[in-house]
Design a protein around this motif. Structure first.
Motif, PDB file in Angstrom:
ATOM      1  N   UNK A   1      12.049   0.167  -1.216  1.00  0.00           N
ATOM      2  CA  UNK A   1      10.862  -0.611  -1.559  1.00  0.00           C
ATOM      3  C   UNK A   1      10.038  -0.816  -0.297  1.00  0.00           C
ATOM      4  N   UNK A   2       8.763  -0.472  -0.391  1.00  0.00           N
ATOM      5  CA  UNK A   2       7.840  -0.660   0.721  1.00  0.00           C
ATOM      6  C   UNK A   2       6.982  -1.876   0.441  1.00  0.00           C
ATOM      7  N   UNK A   3       6.638  -2.606   1.492  1.00  0.00           N
ATOM      8  CA  UNK A   3       5.711  -3.722   1.357  1.00  0.00           C
ATOM      9  C   UNK A   3       4.433  -3.363   2.092  1.00  0.00           C
ATOM     10  N   UNK A   4       3.323  -3.542   1.417  1.00  0.00           N
ATOM     11  CA  UNK A   4       1.995  -3.334   1.995  1.00  0.00           C
ATOM     12  C   UNK A   4       1.428  -4.725   2.228  1.00  0.00           C
ATOM     13  N   UNK A   5       1.364  -5.121   3.483  1.00  0.00           N
ATOM     14  CA  UNK A   5       0.994  -6.497   3.844  1.00  0.00           C
ATOM     15  C   UNK A   5      -0.512  -6.693   3.862  1.00  0.00           C
ATOM     16  N   UNK A   6      -0.919  -7.849   3.340  1.00  0.00           N
ATOM     17  CA  UNK A   6      -2.313  -8.295   3.355  1.00  0.00           C
ATOM     18  C   UNK A   6      -3.282  -7.309   2.709  1.00  0.00           C
ATOM     19  N   UNK A   7      -2.988  -6.958   1.471  1.00  0.00           N
ATOM     20  CA  UNK A   7      -3.890  -6.064   0.745  1.00  0.00           C
ATOM     21  C   UNK A   7      -5.114  -6.863   0.281  1.00  0.00           C
TER      22      UNK A   7
ATOM     23  N   UNK B   1      -3.394   4.804  -3.675  1.00  0.00           N
ATOM     24  CA  UNK B   1      -3.298   4.774  -2.221  1.00  0.00           C
ATOM     25  C   UNK B   1      -2.120   5.630  -1.750  1.00  0.00           C
ATOM     26  N   UNK B   2      -0.965   5.448  -2.391  1.00  0.00           N
ATOM     27  CA  UNK B   2       0.227   6.235  -2.045  1.00  0.00           C
ATOM     28  C   UNK B   2      -0.012   7.711  -2.354  1.00  0.00           C
TER      29      UNK B   2
ATOM     30  N   UNK C   1      -3.595   2.538   7.617  1.00  0.00           N
ATOM     31  CA  UNK C   1      -4.660   3.137   6.797  1.00  0.00           C
ATOM     32  C   UNK C   1      -5.382   2.050   6.006  1.00  0.00           C
ATOM     33  N   UNK C   2      -6.564   2.371   5.531  1.00  0.00           N
ATOM     34  CA  UNK C   2      -7.360   1.389   4.794  1.00  0.00           C
ATOM     35  C   UNK C   2      -7.157   1.516   3.295  1.00  0.00           C
ATOM     36  N   UNK C   3      -6.894   0.389   2.684  1.00  0.00           N
ATOM     37  CA  UNK C   3      -6.828   0.267   1.233  1.00  0.00           C
ATOM     38  C   UNK C   3      -8.036  -0.570   0.829  1.00  0.00           C
ATOM     39  N   UNK C   4      -8.961   0.031   0.097  1.00  0.00           N
ATOM     40  CA  UNK C   4     -10.186  -0.643  -0.328  1.00  0.00           C
ATOM     41  C   UNK C   4     -10.919  -1.274   0.860  1.00  0.00           C
ATOM     42  N   UNK C   5     -10.935  -0.547   1.969  1.00  0.00           N
ATOM     43  CA  UNK C   5     -11.688  -0.986   3.142  1.00  0.00           C
ATOM     44  C   UNK C   5     -10.939  -1.892   4.108  1.00  0.00           C
ATOM     45  N   UNK C   6      -9.702  -2.268   3.802  1.00  0.00           N
ATOM     46  CA  UNK C   6      -8.940  -3.149   4.683  1.00  0.00           C
ATOM     47  C   UNK C   6      -7.687  -2.435   5.193  1.00  0.00           C
ATOM     48  N   UNK C   7      -7.483  -2.418   6.519  1.00  0.00           N
ATOM     49  CA  UNK C   7      -6.251  -1.804   7.040  1.00  0.00           C
ATOM     50  C   UNK C   7      -5.029  -2.619   6.602  1.00  0.00           C
TER      51      UNK C   7
END
Length: 140
Positions: free
Chosen positions: A2-8, A20-21, A77-83
């Motif tokens: 399980x990966x966590x993507x912080x502060x999306x 994104x993945x 990397x950026x998700x919807x404009x946010x790293x």
């Protein structure tokens, strides 16, 4: 794994996490196949004392090699404009006292958890399972 993507970003959806993945997986996958994602969740963490709200994405990638490659390739990397920061999700129990070598010698309280936080989960069912990514509690 399980990966966590912080502060999306606050407008992120489960489809955004999957896309994104998949978008970046084709750049490191020699056969140009998408990485198998077996489940996604979004954790919404609310602090009632300050009104702060943060979102974190959880993505389950069963293949260990693909998951490690995803961490290396997606971190920053950026998700919807946010790293976003991407790392392996680590299960923690309430009494867990982890030692962070970078923080040894600093005058910090032993348990820095914010007990007043409220967590809401927004997720989807995994095809072959009816269990939440974070626990053995059935979805529904």
């Amino acid at each position: 794994m399980i990966l966590i993507l912080c502060n999306i970003p606050s407008v992120s959806s489960l489809d955004d996490l999957r896309q994104f993945i998949e978008k970046y997986s084709k750049s490191w996958n020699p056969l140009k196949r998408s990485v198998e994602v077996s489940g996604c969740e979004i954790l919404e963490i609310l602090d009632p004392t300050t009104g702060d709200r943060e979102l974190h994405g959880l993505v389950n990638i069963p293949n260990f090699q693909q998951a490690n490659a995803a961490i290396q390739r997606l971190n920053g990397r950026k998700l919807l404009g946010r790293p976003v920061r991407v790392r392996e999700y680590v299960y923690r129990s309430p009494g867990d006292r982890r030692v962070n070598l970078r923080c040894q010698g600093l005058n910090r309280p032993e348990d820095r958890r914010r007990a007043q936080l409220k967590v809401r989960r927004h997720g989807e069912e995994v095809e072959a399972a009816t269990h939440n990514l974070l626990s053995d509690t059935p979805l529904g």
